[in-house]
Design a protein around this motif. Structure first.
Motif, PDB file in Angstrom:
ATOM      1  N   ASN A   4      -4.097   6.763   4.164  1.00 15.03           N
ATOM      2  CA  ASN A   4      -5.012   7.259   3.143  1.00 15.03           C
ATOM      3  C   ASN A   4      -4.481   6.951   1.754  1.00 15.03           C
ATOM      4  O   ASN A   4      -3.356   7.288   1.409  1.00 15.03           O
ATOM      5  CB  ASN A   4      -5.319   8.744   3.319  1.00 15.03           C
ATOM      6  CG  ASN A   4      -4.065   9.564   3.485  1.00 15.03           C
ATOM      7  OD1 ASN A   4      -3.154   9.168   4.202  1.00 15.03           O
ATOM      8  ND2 ASN A   4      -4.007  10.701   2.831  1.00 15.03           N
ATOM      9  N   PHE A   5      -5.322   6.260   0.987  1.00 12.89           N
ATOM     10  CA  PHE A   5      -5.022   5.872  -0.374  1.00 12.89           C
ATOM     11  C   PHE A   5      -6.046   6.506  -1.305  1.00 12.89           C
ATOM     12  O   PHE A   5      -7.037   7.070  -0.862  1.00 12.89           O
ATOM     13  CB  PHE A   5      -5.071   4.347  -0.529  1.00 12.89           C
ATOM     14  CG  PHE A   5      -4.074   3.606   0.324  1.00 12.89           C
ATOM     15  CD1 PHE A   5      -2.820   4.124   0.573  1.00 12.89           C
ATOM     16  CD2 PHE A   5      -4.412   2.371   0.869  1.00 12.89           C
ATOM     17  CE1 PHE A   5      -1.889   3.430   1.340  1.00 12.89           C
ATOM     18  CE2 PHE A   5      -3.496   1.675   1.637  1.00 12.89           C
ATOM     19  CZ  PHE A   5      -2.234   2.199   1.878  1.00 12.89           C
ATOM     20  N   TYR A   6      -5.806   6.358  -2.596  1.00 11.39           N
ATOM     21  CA  TYR A   6      -6.693   6.959  -3.593  1.00 11.39           C
ATOM     22  C   TYR A   6      -7.213   5.891  -4.529  1.00 11.39           C
ATOM     23  O   TYR A   6      -6.479   5.004  -4.940  1.00 11.39           O
ATOM     24  CB  TYR A   6      -5.932   8.023  -4.396  1.00 11.39           C
ATOM     25  CG  TYR A   6      -5.446   9.134  -3.499  1.00 11.39           C
ATOM     26  CD1 TYR A   6      -6.196  10.282  -3.313  1.00 11.39           C
ATOM     27  CD2 TYR A   6      -4.256   8.994  -2.798  1.00 11.39           C
ATOM     28  CE1 TYR A   6      -5.765  11.284  -2.459  1.00 11.39           C
ATOM     29  CE2 TYR A   6      -3.819   9.993  -1.937  1.00 11.39           C
ATOM     30  CZ  TYR A   6      -4.572  11.135  -1.767  1.00 11.39           C
ATOM     31  OH  TYR A   6      -4.160  12.120  -0.915  1.00 11.39           O
ATOM     32  N   VAL A  12      -9.485   6.870   0.302  1.00 16.83           N
ATOM     33  CA  VAL A  12      -9.952   5.691   1.026  1.00 16.83           C
ATOM     34  C   VAL A  12      -9.015   5.441   2.204  1.00 16.83           C
ATOM     35  O   VAL A  12      -7.793   5.547   2.058  1.00 16.83           O
ATOM     36  CB  VAL A  12      -9.954   4.455   0.093  1.00 16.83           C
ATOM     37  CG1 VAL A  12     -10.565   3.256   0.787  1.00 16.83           C
ATOM     38  CG2 VAL A  12     -10.701   4.758  -1.201  1.00 16.83           C
ATOM     39  N   PHE A  13      -9.578   5.114   3.365  1.00 12.70           N
ATOM     40  CA  PHE A  13      -8.762   4.874   4.555  1.00 12.70           C
ATOM     41  C   PHE A  13      -8.659   3.376   4.815  1.00 12.70           C
ATOM     42  O   PHE A  13      -9.670   2.688   4.890  1.00 12.70           O
ATOM     43  CB  PHE A  13      -9.364   5.600   5.761  1.00 12.70           C
ATOM     44  CG  PHE A  13      -9.418   7.084   5.526  1.00 12.70           C
ATOM     45  CD1 PHE A  13      -8.289   7.862   5.681  1.00 12.70           C
ATOM     46  CD2 PHE A  13     -10.596   7.680   5.093  1.00 12.70           C
ATOM     47  CE1 PHE A  13      -8.321   9.231   5.423  1.00 12.70           C
ATOM     48  CE2 PHE A  13     -10.643   9.047   4.836  1.00 12.70           C
ATOM     49  CZ  PHE A  13      -9.502   9.824   5.005  1.00 12.70           C
ATOM     50  N   VAL A  14      -7.423   2.903   4.909  1.00 10.06           N
ATOM     51  CA  VAL A  14      -7.171   1.464   4.984  1.00 10.06           C
ATOM     52  C   VAL A  14      -6.210   1.173   6.135  1.00 10.06           C
ATOM     53  O   VAL A  14      -5.266   1.925   6.366  1.00 10.06           O
ATOM     54  CB  VAL A  14      -6.543   0.963   3.653  1.00 10.06           C
ATOM     55  CG1 VAL A  14      -6.205  -0.518   3.716  1.00 10.06           C
ATOM     56  CG2 VAL A  14      -7.480   1.245   2.478  1.00 10.06           C
ATOM     57  N   ASP A  15      -6.480   0.093   6.861  1.00  8.96           N
ATOM     58  CA  ASP A  15      -5.543  -0.348   7.893  1.00  8.96           C
ATOM     59  C   ASP A  15      -4.284  -0.887   7.238  1.00  8.96           C
ATOM     60  O   ASP A  15      -4.377  -1.709   6.324  1.00  8.96           O
ATOM     61  CB  ASP A  15      -6.162  -1.470   8.740  1.00  8.96           C
ATOM     62  CG  ASP A  15      -7.112  -0.923   9.788  1.00  8.96           C
ATOM     63  OD1 ASP A  15      -6.779   0.123  10.376  1.00  8.96           O
ATOM     64  OD2 ASP A  15      -8.167  -1.532  10.004  1.00  8.96           O
ATOM     65  N   PRO A  16      -3.104  -0.478   7.718  1.00  9.63           N
ATOM     66  CA  PRO A  16      -1.865  -0.974   7.119  1.00  9.63           C
ATOM     67  C   PRO A  16      -1.800  -2.501   7.094  1.00  9.63           C
ATOM     68  O   PRO A  16      -1.307  -3.084   6.129  1.00  9.63           O
ATOM     69  CB  PRO A  16      -0.765  -0.412   8.021  1.00  9.63           C
ATOM     70  CG  PRO A  16      -1.380   0.696   8.771  1.00  9.63           C
ATOM     71  CD  PRO A  16      -2.853   0.493   8.787  1.00  9.63           C
ATOM     72  N   GLU A  17      -2.321  -3.144   8.142  1.00 11.24           N
ATOM     73  CA  GLU A  17      -2.206  -4.616   8.173  1.00 11.24           C
ATOM     74  C   GLU A  17      -3.054  -5.308   7.113  1.00 11.24           C
ATOM     75  O   GLU A  17      -2.894  -6.495   6.872  1.00 11.24           O
ATOM     76  CB  GLU A  17      -2.509  -5.188   9.562  1.00 11.24           C
ATOM     77  CG  GLU A  17      -3.849  -4.808  10.122  1.00 11.24           C
ATOM     78  CD  GLU A  17      -3.756  -3.634  11.088  1.00 11.24           C
ATOM     79  OE1 GLU A  17      -4.558  -3.574  12.033  1.00 11.24           O
ATOM     80  OE2 GLU A  17      -2.880  -2.768  10.887  1.00 11.24           O
ATOM     81  N   ASP A  35      -8.735  -7.398  -1.974  1.00  8.46           N
ATOM     82  CA  ASP A  35      -9.767  -7.159  -2.991  1.00  8.46           C
ATOM     83  C   ASP A  35      -9.511  -5.967  -3.891  1.00  8.46           C
ATOM     84  O   ASP A  35     -10.214  -5.784  -4.873  1.00  8.46           O
ATOM     85  CB  ASP A  35     -11.134  -6.913  -2.320  1.00  8.46           C
ATOM     86  CG  ASP A  35     -11.339  -7.787  -1.105  1.00  8.46           C
ATOM     87  OD1 ASP A  35     -11.487  -8.998  -1.284  1.00  8.46           O
ATOM     88  OD2 ASP A  35     -11.326  -7.244   0.016  1.00  8.46           O
ATOM     89  N   SER A  36      -8.571  -5.099  -3.537  1.00  8.16           N
ATOM     90  CA  SER A  36      -8.450  -3.840  -4.267  1.00  8.16           C
ATOM     91  C   SER A  36      -7.004  -3.438  -4.502  1.00  8.16           C
ATOM     92  O   SER A  36      -6.100  -3.927  -3.837  1.00  8.16           O
ATOM     93  CB  SER A  36      -9.124  -2.707  -3.490  1.00  8.16           C
ATOM     94  OG  SER A  36     -10.516  -2.792  -3.605  1.00  8.16           O
ATOM     95  N   VAL A  37      -6.842  -2.514  -5.431  1.00  6.94           N
ATOM     96  CA  VAL A  37      -5.551  -1.856  -5.641  1.00  6.94           C
ATOM     97  C   VAL A  37      -5.785  -0.364  -5.467  1.00  6.94           C
ATOM     98  O   VAL A  37      -6.710   0.199  -6.052  1.00  6.94           O
ATOM     99  CB  VAL A  37      -5.018  -2.122  -7.059  1.00  6.94           C
ATOM    100  CG1 VAL A  37      -3.637  -1.488  -7.214  1.00  6.94           C
ATOM    101  CG2 VAL A  37      -4.953  -3.603  -7.346  1.00  6.94           C
TER     102      VAL A  37
END
Length: 107
Positions: A4-6, A12-17, A35-37
């Motif tokens: 989980n990132f912000y 926002v939930f993101v796959d580590p890979e 695409d994002s930071v």
């Protein structure tokens, strides 16, 4: 599982890979995808402990890089290497961490 990132006040939930690299800037850790930071509440040493060491590599004091996302490596001054990532970002691998990187990549 997902991390989980912000971003913009959202979680926002993101796959580590999908993360190209993590970078610590003034006590805040950022996760860079193609695409994002995003911002993460974790510290680099926590990420280093949680993420698989065969894939996520401590490249320098402030950076953890996803080895699967490295397109090329180039020697730069002072015995360091520059890793060029799939999105064109470059991260510097400091000398202290270079031997480990070579081992992991079979160089």
């Amino acid at each position: 599982g997902k991390m989980n990132f912000y971003k913009d006040g959202r979680i926002v939930f993101v796959d580590p890979e999908d993360v190209l690299y993590f970078e610590s800037v003034d006590d805040t850790v950022f996760a860079y995808t193609k695409d994002s930071v995003y911002e993460t509440k974790s510290k680099l040493y926590q990420l280093e402990n949680e993420l698989p060491a065969s894939i996520f590599f401590r490249a320098s004091k402030g950076v953890i890089v996803n080895l699967d996302k490295i397109d090329s490596l180039m020697p730069v001054f002072g015995g360091r290497f520059e890793a060029v990532l799939q999105n064109g970002y470059k991260v510097v691998v400091s000398r202290n961490y270079l031997n480990t990187l070579k081992e992991l990549l079979g160089l």
